[in-house]
Design a protein around this motif. Structure first.
Motif, PDB file in Angstrom:
ATOM      1  N   LEU A 102       6.217  -0.070  -5.139  1.00 11.09           N
ATOM      2  CA  LEU A 102       5.867   1.244  -4.597  1.00 11.09           C
ATOM      3  C   LEU A 102       4.356   1.427  -4.505  1.00 11.09           C
ATOM      4  CD1 LEU A 102       8.463   3.620  -6.309  1.00 11.09           C
ATOM      5  CD2 LEU A 102       8.334   2.982  -3.900  1.00 11.09           C
ATOM      6  N   ALA A 103       3.619   0.935  -5.507  1.00 10.66           N
ATOM      7  CA  ALA A 103       2.163   1.058  -5.471  1.00 10.66           C
ATOM      8  C   ALA A 103       1.583   0.289  -4.278  1.00 10.66           C
ATOM      9  CB  ALA A 103       1.560   0.546  -6.773  1.00 10.66           C
ATOM     10  N   LEU A 104       2.119  -0.893  -4.006  1.00  8.23           N
ATOM     11  CA  LEU A 104       1.645  -1.666  -2.850  1.00  8.23           C
ATOM     12  C   LEU A 104       1.966  -0.954  -1.541  1.00  8.23           C
ATOM     13  CD1 LEU A 104       2.676  -5.257  -3.992  1.00  8.23           C
ATOM     14  CD2 LEU A 104       0.358  -4.338  -3.872  1.00  8.23           C
ATOM     15  N   ILE A 105       3.109  -0.277  -1.490  1.00  9.13           N
ATOM     16  CA  ILE A 105       3.500   0.415  -0.255  1.00  9.13           C
ATOM     17  C   ILE A 105       2.606   1.623  -0.006  1.00  9.13           C
ATOM     18  CG2 ILE A 105       5.331   1.756   0.832  1.00  9.13           C
ATOM     19  CD1 ILE A 105       7.342  -0.111  -0.529  1.00  9.13           C
ATOM     20  N   VAL A 106       2.462   2.487  -1.015  1.00  3.90           N
ATOM     21  CA  VAL A 106       1.689   3.717  -0.807  1.00  3.90           C
ATOM     22  C   VAL A 106       0.189   3.460  -0.800  1.00  3.90           C
ATOM     23  CG1 VAL A 106       3.488   5.180  -1.803  1.00  3.90           C
ATOM     24  CG2 VAL A 106       1.701   4.266  -3.282  1.00  3.90           C
ATOM     25  N   ASN A 107      -0.219   2.216  -1.090  1.00  2.00           N
ATOM     26  CA  ASN A 107      -1.642   1.878  -0.976  1.00  2.00           C
ATOM     27  C   ASN A 107      -2.031   1.559   0.464  1.00  2.00           C
ATOM     28  OD1 ASN A 107      -4.233   1.362  -2.208  1.00  2.00           O
ATOM     29  ND2 ASN A 107      -3.865  -0.820  -1.841  1.00  2.00           N
ATOM     30  N   GLN A 108      -1.020   1.334   1.306  1.00  2.00           N
ATOM     31  CA  GLN A 108      -1.291   1.065   2.712  1.00  2.00           C
ATOM     32  C   GLN A 108      -1.605   2.368   3.452  1.00  2.00           C
ATOM     33  OE1 GLN A 108      -1.402  -2.170   3.676  1.00  2.00           O
ATOM     34  NE2 GLN A 108      -0.916  -2.637   1.535  1.00  2.00           N
ATOM     35  N   THR A 109      -2.213   2.223   4.599  1.00  2.00           N
ATOM     36  CA  THR A 109      -2.544   3.379   5.440  1.00  2.00           C
ATOM     37  C   THR A 109      -1.434   3.600   6.460  1.00  2.00           C
ATOM     38  OG1 THR A 109      -4.917   2.909   5.193  1.00  2.00           O
ATOM     39  CG2 THR A 109      -4.248   4.361   6.996  1.00  2.00           C
ATOM     40  N   PHE A 110      -0.795   4.761   6.392  1.00  2.00           N
ATOM     41  CA  PHE A 110       0.252   5.094   7.349  1.00  2.00           C
ATOM     42  C   PHE A 110       0.379   6.613   7.416  1.00  2.00           C
ATOM     43  CE2 PHE A 110       2.174   4.343   3.212  1.00  2.00           C
ATOM     44  CZ  PHE A 110       2.946   5.464   3.009  1.00  2.00           C
ATOM     45  N   LEU A 111       1.040   7.088   8.434  1.00  2.00           N
ATOM     46  CA  LEU A 111       1.220   8.513   8.638  1.00  2.00           C
ATOM     47  C   LEU A 111       2.131   9.097   7.553  1.00  2.00           C
ATOM     48  CD1 LEU A 111       0.663  10.945  10.505  1.00  2.00           C
ATOM     49  CD2 LEU A 111       2.769  10.357  11.741  1.00  2.00           C
ATOM     50  N   LEU A 160       0.887 -13.386   1.103  1.00  2.00           N
ATOM     51  CA  LEU A 160       1.434 -13.838  -0.173  1.00  2.00           C
ATOM     52  C   LEU A 160       0.355 -14.484  -1.031  1.00  2.00           C
ATOM     53  CD1 LEU A 160       3.850 -14.203  -2.017  1.00  2.00           C
ATOM     54  CD2 LEU A 160       4.368 -16.348  -0.840  1.00  2.00           C
ATOM     55  N   ARG A 161      -0.456 -15.344  -0.447  1.00  2.00           N
ATOM     56  CA  ARG A 161      -1.525 -16.000  -1.205  1.00  2.00           C
ATOM     57  C   ARG A 161      -2.577 -14.987  -1.634  1.00  2.00           C
ATOM     58  NH1 ARG A 161      -3.793 -21.358   1.432  1.00  2.00           N
ATOM     59  NH2 ARG A 161      -4.798 -21.345  -0.636  1.00  2.00           N
ATOM     60  N   GLN A 162      -2.866 -14.015  -0.811  1.00  2.00           N
ATOM     61  CA  GLN A 162      -3.800 -12.957  -1.215  1.00  2.00           C
ATOM     62  C   GLN A 162      -3.257 -12.157  -2.392  1.00  2.00           C
ATOM     63  OE1 GLN A 162      -4.961 -10.491   2.100  1.00  2.00           O
ATOM     64  NE2 GLN A 162      -5.345 -12.236   3.448  1.00  2.00           N
ATOM     65  N   PHE A 163      -1.951 -11.891  -2.352  1.00  2.00           N
ATOM     66  CA  PHE A 163      -1.339 -11.146  -3.450  1.00  2.00           C
ATOM     67  C   PHE A 163      -1.381 -11.944  -4.757  1.00  2.00           C
ATOM     68  CE2 PHE A 163       2.530 -10.268  -5.955  1.00  2.00           C
ATOM     69  CZ  PHE A 163       2.298  -8.941  -6.273  1.00  2.00           C
ATOM     70  N   VAL A 164      -1.094 -13.246  -4.666  1.00  2.00           N
ATOM     71  CA  VAL A 164      -1.032 -14.078  -5.878  1.00  2.00           C
ATOM     72  C   VAL A 164      -2.419 -14.349  -6.437  1.00  2.00           C
ATOM     73  CG1 VAL A 164      -0.372 -16.353  -6.768  1.00  2.00           C
ATOM     74  CG2 VAL A 164       1.168 -15.111  -5.226  1.00  2.00           C
ATOM     75  N   HIS A 165      -3.392 -14.619  -5.576  1.00  2.00           N
ATOM     76  CA  HIS A 165      -4.704 -15.078  -6.043  1.00  2.00           C
ATOM     77  C   HIS A 165      -5.753 -13.971  -6.129  1.00  2.00           C
ATOM     78  CE1 HIS A 165      -3.499 -19.296  -5.963  1.00  2.00           C
ATOM     79  NE2 HIS A 165      -2.965 -19.090  -4.767  1.00  2.00           N
ATOM     80  N   ILE A 166      -5.500 -12.815  -5.527  1.00  2.00           N
ATOM     81  CA  ILE A 166      -6.478 -11.724  -5.582  1.00  2.00           C
ATOM     82  C   ILE A 166      -5.904 -10.491  -6.276  1.00  2.00           C
ATOM     83  CG2 ILE A 166      -7.904 -10.149  -4.223  1.00  2.00           C
ATOM     84  CD1 ILE A 166      -8.083 -12.269  -2.060  1.00  2.00           C
ATOM     85  N   THR A 167      -4.771 -10.029  -5.775  1.00  2.00           N
ATOM     86  CA  THR A 167      -4.225  -8.766  -6.277  1.00  2.00           C
ATOM     87  C   THR A 167      -3.747  -8.882  -7.723  1.00  2.00           C
ATOM     88  OG1 THR A 167      -3.513  -8.224  -4.027  1.00  2.00           O
ATOM     89  CG2 THR A 167      -2.580  -6.928  -5.825  1.00  2.00           C
ATOM     90  N   LEU A 168      -2.893  -9.844  -7.995  1.00  2.00           N
ATOM     91  CA  LEU A 168      -2.324  -9.960  -9.344  1.00  2.00           C
ATOM     92  C   LEU A 168      -3.388 -10.224 -10.419  1.00  2.00           C
ATOM     93  CD1 LEU A 168       1.102 -11.829  -9.014  1.00  2.00           C
ATOM     94  CD2 LEU A 168       0.652  -9.444  -9.612  1.00  2.00           C
ATOM     95  N   PRO A 169      -4.351 -11.147 -10.200  1.00  2.00           N
ATOM     96  CA  PRO A 169      -5.391 -11.311 -11.227  1.00  2.00           C
ATOM     97  C   PRO A 169      -6.199 -10.036 -11.472  1.00  2.00           C
ATOM     98  CG  PRO A 169      -5.371 -13.201  -9.764  1.00  2.00           C
ATOM     99  CD  PRO A 169      -4.461 -12.180  -9.152  1.00  2.00           C
ATOM    100  N   HIS A 170      -6.450  -9.265 -10.420  1.00  2.00           N
ATOM    101  CA  HIS A 170      -7.189  -8.029 -10.602  1.00  2.00           C
ATOM    102  C   HIS A 170      -6.372  -6.989 -11.359  1.00  2.00           C
ATOM    103  CE1 HIS A 170     -10.444  -5.216  -9.520  1.00  2.00           C
ATOM    104  NE2 HIS A 170      -9.473  -4.315  -9.505  1.00  2.00           N
ATOM    105  N   LEU A 171      -5.060  -7.030 -11.202  1.00  2.00           N
ATOM    106  CA  LEU A 171      -4.188  -6.047 -11.837  1.00  2.00           C
ATOM    107  C   LEU A 171      -3.741  -6.463 -13.238  1.00  2.00           C
ATOM    108  CD1 LEU A 171      -1.811  -5.125  -8.861  1.00  2.00           C
ATOM    109  CD2 LEU A 171      -3.753  -3.805  -9.707  1.00  2.00           C
TER     110      LEU A 171
END
Length: 321
Positions: free
Chosen positions: A118-127, A227-238
């Motif tokens: 849910l956090a990944l979804i609502v972090n996106q920009t949408f109407l 997927l690679r951005q999520f594994v190598h950037i997002t998850l380590p930061h979180l």
């Protein structure tokens, strides 16, 4: 033209030193003594110490005593008898501890997975993103008892969801998921999941917004997919946010009493009795406060050991990500 008045050598320097000394003394007087901040926070610190230390010491004291208000003639010093009984001659303790571990693992794991999604979804920009965020976070503002009331109405066999499912040919009329030992666990898990997912979503979303955007842009230029951005950037930061949120939520779920107490009462047949719920039943209904204090002490030691071990294994707060 006025003639300059000759001053003895060193006069200007002595005056400058006097002024600087006076300003320092004045600054010291204006700033007050160095221990003044500690004196100002001392009342609040003593109150916090009293509210935390006194109950802990009281529980430990009563855990070493026989203290049953219905049997005052047996009250007195017990030593380690309460601990010996619960460790060697109380199957309910081990059953409630096993269920507590199962409850914590299932609840925290599912809440983390859905909260991260849910956090990944609502972090996106949408109407309508602001409305979606408010909708996602709203269950966290609902109390445990009110949550239980909502889900008891949903699980009601006469007026709840099961009736409409039976009308559609799914299941039977009069079926109660809270009275069936095969379904009561997952029914309680679903109710607590609805309340607990927003906690993870809030904390993870707050940390997601601090991830530098240029990292994703650089990764996209290098050909890294989502997927690679999520594994190598997002998850380590979180990592630290996930470690902290899972630890806090695990402690809260282990100590969960309100929802299970009002939803199932620990039943049916003790299938949903956690260790804190067993403590509450022993102290409130059984009036055996000495044994309940011993159970609480053991629960505190277990939580403390597991928390320290988890923080050490996860390397919380470390520089490496």
């Amino acid at each position: 033209m006025a003639q300059a008045v000759a001053r003895p050598p060193g006069t200007a320097r002595r005056r400058a030193e006097t002024r600087s000394g006076g300003s320092r003394r004045g600054g010291s007087r204006r700033g007050g003594p160095r221990h003044l901040p500690y004196l100002l926070i001392a009342p609040a610190g003593l109150l916090m110490l009293g509210f935390i230390a006194y109950p802990m010491l009281s529980v430990f004291y009563y855990s070493l005593r026989h203290y049953n208000v219905t049997k005052p003639w047996r009250n007195g010093f017990a030593g380690l008898d309460n601990f010996t009984t619960l460790l060697t001659d109380d199957p309910l303790f081990w059953d409630s501890l096993a269920f507590s571990a199962k409850w914590v693992v299932v609840e925290v794991g599912l809440q983390l997975a859905f909260g991260l999604a849910l956090a990944l979804i609502v972090n996106q920009t949408f109407l309508g993103r602001a409305f979606a965020r408010a909708l996602v976070f709203s269950p966290w503002a609902v109390s445990g008892v009110l949550t239980t009331t909502i889900w008891m109405l949903l699980y009601n066999p006469a007026t709840g969801v099961s009736r409409y499912l039976a009308d559609a040919g799914i299941g039977e009329y009069g079926t109660s998921v809270l009275s069936d030992t095969g379904t009561v666990f997952w029914a309680a898990v679903l109710a607590e999941l609805w309340r607990g997912v927003p906690f993870f979503a809030i904390l993870i979303l707050a940390d997601l917004q601090s991830v530098p955007k240029d990292l994703y842009e650089a990764a996209a230029v290098d050909g890294a997919g989502r997927l690679r951005q999520f594994v190598h950037i997002t998850l380590p930061h979180l990592r630290d946010a996930i470690v902290l949120s899972t630890l806090l939520r695990a402690v809260w779920e282990f100590n969960n009493v309100d929802l299970l107490y009002t939803l199932t009462g620990g039943g049916p047949a003790g299938e949903t009795t956690t260790l804190p719920l067993y403590v509450a039943n022993t102290g409130i209904h059984g009036h055996d406060f000495g044994y309940a204090a011993a159970l609480t002490t053991v629960a505190f030691v277990i939580l403390l050991f597991c928390s320290i071990l988890y923080l050490r294994l996860s390397k919380f707060g470390g520089d490496d990500r």
